[in-house]
Design a protein around this motif. Structure first.
Motif: not given
Length: 124
Positions: A2-14, A110-119
């Motif tokens: 499968v093709q995977l796309v992550e979203s929702g990352g960002g900068l947040v305070q503790a 153990n995983y075959d498919s990966w997304g590109q990542g989100t910071q």
């Protein structure tokens, strides 16, 4: 695969919250176990959370247990990671990963498919 796309990352305070999403394309999403991993600069990729293909099993790293929640919506081909009470040490690039089957593996190899990542960056 499968093709995977992550979203929702960002900068947040503790102490704040973020919800990451991972959208999958392809067929039979409900046959895949889905994992979240993260990688901080200079460190190895580490396990965060996993949910089995039939949603009957989840597992979490000790460092996030009680703060993070993994879930999936098979109708939307999406897996989520709700992150609450964030700490500066949670700062990393977060990746989702997929593999066929029900076993909740916690090792990246153990995983075959990966997304590109989100910071995700948590400021103190």
């Amino acid at each position: 695969q499968v093709q995977l796309v992550e979203s929702g990352g960002g900068l947040v305070q503790a102490g704040g919250s973020l919800r990451l999403s991972c959208a999958a394309s392809g067929r039979n999403f409900n046959s895949y176990t889905m994992g979240w991993f993260r990688q901080a600069p200079g460190k190895d990729r580490e396990f965060v959370a996993v949910i089995s293909s039939f949603r009957d099993g989840t597992n979490y790293a000790d460092s996030v247990k009680g703060r993070f929640t993994i879930s999936r919506d098979n109708a939307k081909n999406t897996v989520y990671l709700q992150m609450d009470s964030l700490k500066p040490e949670d700062t990393a690039v977060y990746f989702c990963a997929a593999r066929i089957g029900r076993v909740t593996y916690m090792t990246p190899s153990n995983y075959d498919s990966w997304g590109q990542g989100t910071q995700v960056t948590v400021s103190s």
